[in-house]
Design a protein around this motif. Structure first.
Motif, mmCIF file in Angstrom:
data_model
loop_
_atom_site.group_PDB
_atom_site.id
_atom_site.type_symbol
_atom_site.label_atom_id
_atom_site.label_comp_id
_atom_site.label_asym_id
_atom_site.label_seq_id
_atom_site.Cartn_x
_atom_site.Cartn_y
_atom_site.Cartn_z
ATOM 1 N N VAL A 91 -9.564 0.683 -4.043
ATOM 2 C CA VAL A 91 -8.640 0.177 -5.062
ATOM 3 C C VAL A 91 -8.892 0.856 -6.410
ATOM 4 O O VAL A 91 -7.956 1.327 -7.073
ATOM 5 N N LEU A 92 -10.143 0.923 -6.842
ATOM 6 C CA LEU A 92 -10.444 1.507 -8.143
ATOM 7 C C LEU A 92 -10.334 3.027 -8.116
ATOM 8 O O LEU A 92 -9.886 3.639 -9.095
ATOM 9 N N PHE A 93 -10.716 3.638 -7.021
ATOM 10 C CA PHE A 93 -10.556 5.079 -6.864
ATOM 11 C C PHE A 93 -9.075 5.445 -6.991
ATOM 12 O O PHE A 93 -8.682 6.282 -7.809
ATOM 13 N N GLY A 94 -8.237 4.781 -6.182
ATOM 14 C CA GLY A 94 -6.817 5.098 -6.209
ATOM 15 C C GLY A 94 -6.133 4.672 -7.491
ATOM 16 O O GLY A 94 -5.271 5.383 -8.022
ATOM 17 N N GLY A 95 -6.511 3.496 -8.038
ATOM 18 C CA GLY A 95 -5.838 2.976 -9.211
ATOM 19 C C GLY A 95 -6.099 3.758 -10.479
ATOM 20 O O GLY A 95 -5.259 3.789 -11.388
ATOM 21 N N LEU B 231 -0.527 1.279 -10.325
ATOM 22 C CA LEU B 231 -1.125 1.942 -9.173
ATOM 23 C C LEU B 231 -2.237 1.082 -8.576
ATOM 24 O O LEU B 231 -2.363 0.957 -7.353
ATOM 25 N N GLY B 232 -3.049 0.469 -9.442
ATOM 26 C CA GLY B 232 -4.108 -0.410 -8.953
ATOM 27 C C GLY B 232 -3.547 -1.600 -8.201
ATOM 28 O O GLY B 232 -4.065 -1.992 -7.152
ATOM 29 N N GLU C 185 -0.536 15.183 1.919
ATOM 30 C CA GLU C 185 -1.777 14.424 1.733
ATOM 31 C C GLU C 185 -1.585 12.962 2.136
ATOM 32 O O GLU C 185 -2.437 12.357 2.796
ATOM 33 N N LEU C 186 -0.468 12.363 1.712
ATOM 34 C CA LEU C 186 -0.181 10.954 1.984
ATOM 35 C C LEU C 186 -0.153 10.674 3.479
ATOM 36 O O LEU C 186 -0.826 9.762 3.978
ATOM 37 N N PHE C 187 0.616 11.473 4.215
ATOM 38 C CA PHE C 187 0.798 11.205 5.640
ATOM 39 C C PHE C 187 -0.437 11.576 6.456
ATOM 40 O O PHE C 187 -0.764 10.892 7.434
ATOM 41 N N THR C 188 -1.123 12.639 6.067
ATOM 42 C CA THR C 188 -2.346 13.010 6.793
ATOM 43 C C THR C 188 -3.418 11.948 6.614
ATOM 44 O O THR C 188 -4.091 11.563 7.577
ATOM 45 N N ALA C 189 -3.589 11.457 5.384
ATOM 46 C CA ALA C 189 -4.575 10.397 5.142
ATOM 47 C C ALA C 189 -4.192 9.113 5.870
ATOM 48 O O ALA C 189 -5.059 8.349 6.304
ATOM 49 N N VAL D 121 -4.281 10.750 -5.501
ATOM 50 C CA VAL D 121 -3.614 9.454 -5.395
ATOM 51 C C VAL D 121 -2.891 9.350 -4.062
ATOM 52 O O VAL D 121 -2.962 8.317 -3.371
ATOM 53 N N SER D 122 -2.208 10.402 -3.675
ATOM 54 C CA SER D 122 -1.485 10.410 -2.405
ATOM 55 C C SER D 122 -2.434 10.162 -1.238
ATOM 56 O O SER D 122 -2.118 9.422 -0.297
ATOM 57 N N THR D 123 -3.605 10.775 -1.304
ATOM 58 C CA THR D 123 -4.594 10.591 -0.239
ATOM 59 C C THR D 123 -5.057 9.143 -0.162
ATOM 60 O O THR D 123 -5.118 8.546 0.921
#
Length: 497
Positions: free
Chosen positions: A67-71, A220-221, A283-287, A410-412
């Motif tokens: 959450v914090l990484f992505g946010g 984002l968070g 990145e989004l779909f692979t992750a 972020v996509s990842t």
């Protein structure tokens, strides 16, 4: 030539001369982040035993980090462009090491979750720093493609090694998985001071986009928090719904603010670049495939086949080896054949892996079941993970390197969290249904796992569309030729070190 331009040119020259050493430093930094994303996936029973974690608490040892990484990634990426990449790299490294130390010393559930939160905050600054340093250090298109080949392999290998390392260390002491970050961080600190040029960014400082930072981070968070809350509270639970509503309000507000900001946190013009959009979707779909596989497959190994944590970790060895073997030749081939062909082949191989996962028996042998699955996982991931940063950063300027890197990161994170949330929700619902019907045991769990894994075909289908349509029109060297720095003589370069 002004003094500022001379200073900037000197830093760029120093970055270029030391580029391969710098690549080693930032790759190890990214490897440390990738390791800690999945290392907790096989130490669950030991964390529950030693720290008294509930099942929900155990999940939040992972979720706090995500959450914090992505946010905070967008904010971290922009800070790289504003205050300097070396400063963010060093600051993020120190904070990540501090979080690792606290995690290793944790004696309660509160302490381990707080430590993982600190690691997530640190990773949000450190990860875009690593990638943006690569962007400005490698000016030659062919060399940059090789560097991104290493970078893509590091992400996938790190995820595989996290499971392998976690399994090996758990048999000794789970705390060692966090203690090991400390000597690595110390070595990287010395290397960063020695190799990466320092100093403040040259040129005028952009105005602080405070409102953009607040709305973007909150939006984002909240989105990532809502996604990971699905596993505990379902799609209609109050926490999930409120979080999605907050994201639905804050993210459009963020876009509106960025459209009017003099110095936006996220320049929306980046999304007019097809490379940024295609790379981010890749990145989004692979992750969305990778993270669920690294989280759900160990459940099959340990709870269905009866593997120990060490055996579970060793079972991923073909994944790691496949990535290491394929990464080198692939990074050399991309400048000649382009990113589209390997990405599409990788998506097809991942689809084949999912087909095999839907046929896993409760008494399968390693060589007939897990070996082909983990091998296809490794080859498929590396074929997708190496082209995406190459395409995603191909049109980025030095001034936007940190922000572009953050968009890809972020996509990842969002893709991984969403893919895991959907798969885990289906898994849990099936387990509940089977238990109500009196079906328990390894066979019921195996059927439930297959139901969760079946959701990943959606991500594979979207990956194929991204590769076929999104990467279409890029001739073999288009992504490389459009890379920043390919025409360095035509403009002055501003390096934020």
């Amino acid at each position: 030539m002004s003094e500022q331009v001379q200073v900037a040119a000197g830093r760029e020259s120093a970055l270029h001369r030391r580029r391969w050493l710098i690549m080693s430093v930032v790759s190890v930094g990214q490897l440390m982040i990738a390791l800690d994303t999945t290392v907790a996936s096989v130490m669950g029973p030991q964390l529950q035993k030693d720290l008294g974690l509930s099942a929900t608490g155990l999940q939040w040892v992972f979720n706090n980090y995500i959450v914090l990484f992505g946010g905070l990634l967008l904010l971290g990426g922009r800070l790289n462009d504003v205050i300097g990449r070396r400063r963010m790299f060093i600051g993020g490294l120190v904070l990540f090491a501090a979080g690792s130390l606290l995690a290793a010393m944790a004696n309660t559930d509160t302490q381990i979750m707080a430590a993982r939160a600190i690691q997530g905050v640190a990773a949000a600054g450190l990860s875009p720093a690593c990638l943006s340093i690569l962007v400005v250090a490698f000016r030659d298109p062919a060399e940059r493609t090789k560097a991104f080949g290493v970078w893509g392999a590091v992400i996938g290998v790190g995820a595989g090694l996290g499971t392998l390392l976690g399994g090996a260390i758990v048999d000794v002491n789970w705390r060692l998985a966090f203690y090991i970050n400390l000597p690595i961080a110390v070595v990287l600190l010395f290397a960063a001071f020695a190799l990466i040029p320092g100093g403040a960014p040259t040129g005028p400082r952009p105005k602080a986009d405070v409102l953009g930072g607040l709305t973007g981070t909150l939006g984002l968070g909240a989105l990532v928090f809502a996604i990971v809350s699905v596993n505990d509270h379902g799609w209609t639970g109050p926490r999930t719904v409120v979080s999605f509503l907050v994201a639905a309000v804050m993210l459009p507000a963020f876009v509106m603010i960025e459209m009017r900001a003099e110095s936006p946190l996220l320049p929306l013009r980046l999304f007019r670049l097809r490379g940024v959009v295609a790379g981010s979707l890749g990145e989004l779909f692979t992750a969305g495939i990778m993270i669920p596989c690294f989280m759900l497959l160990p459940i099959y190994m340990q709870s269905v086949l009866g593997y120990t944590p060490l055996e579970t970790g060793l079972a991923y060895l073909p994944t790691t080896l496949a990535m290491m073997i394929v990464a080198g030749p692939l990074s050399k081939a991309i400048p000649k054949i382009g990113a589209r062909v390997p990405y599409v082949i990788g998506a097809v191989l991942l689809a084949g892996m999912l087909v095999l996962l839907l046929r896993t028996p409760v008494d399968g042998s390693y060589w007939s079941v897990l070996f082909p699955i983990t091998t296809l996982l490794g080859v498929g991931l590396v074929l997708c993970l190496i082209p995406t940063p190459t395409v995603g950063t191909s049109e980025a300027t030095e001034e936007d390197a940190g922000t572009t890197s953050a968009v890809l990161n972020v996509s990842t994170q969002v893709g991984g969290a969403l893919g895991l949330a959907v798969a885990a929700t289906v898994l849990q619902n099936r387990i509940t249904e089977y238990a109500a019907d009196g079906r328990v045991g390894p066979e019921a769990l195996n059927d439930a796992l297959q139901a969760g894994i079946a959701t990943l075909f959606v991500w594979v289908g979207l990956s194929l569309l991204t590769g076929i349509i999104g990467f279409r029109g890029l001739p073999p060297r288009a992504a490389a030729d459009a890379a920043p720095g390919a025409d360095t003589g035509s403009r002055s370069v501003k390096v934020a070190s």
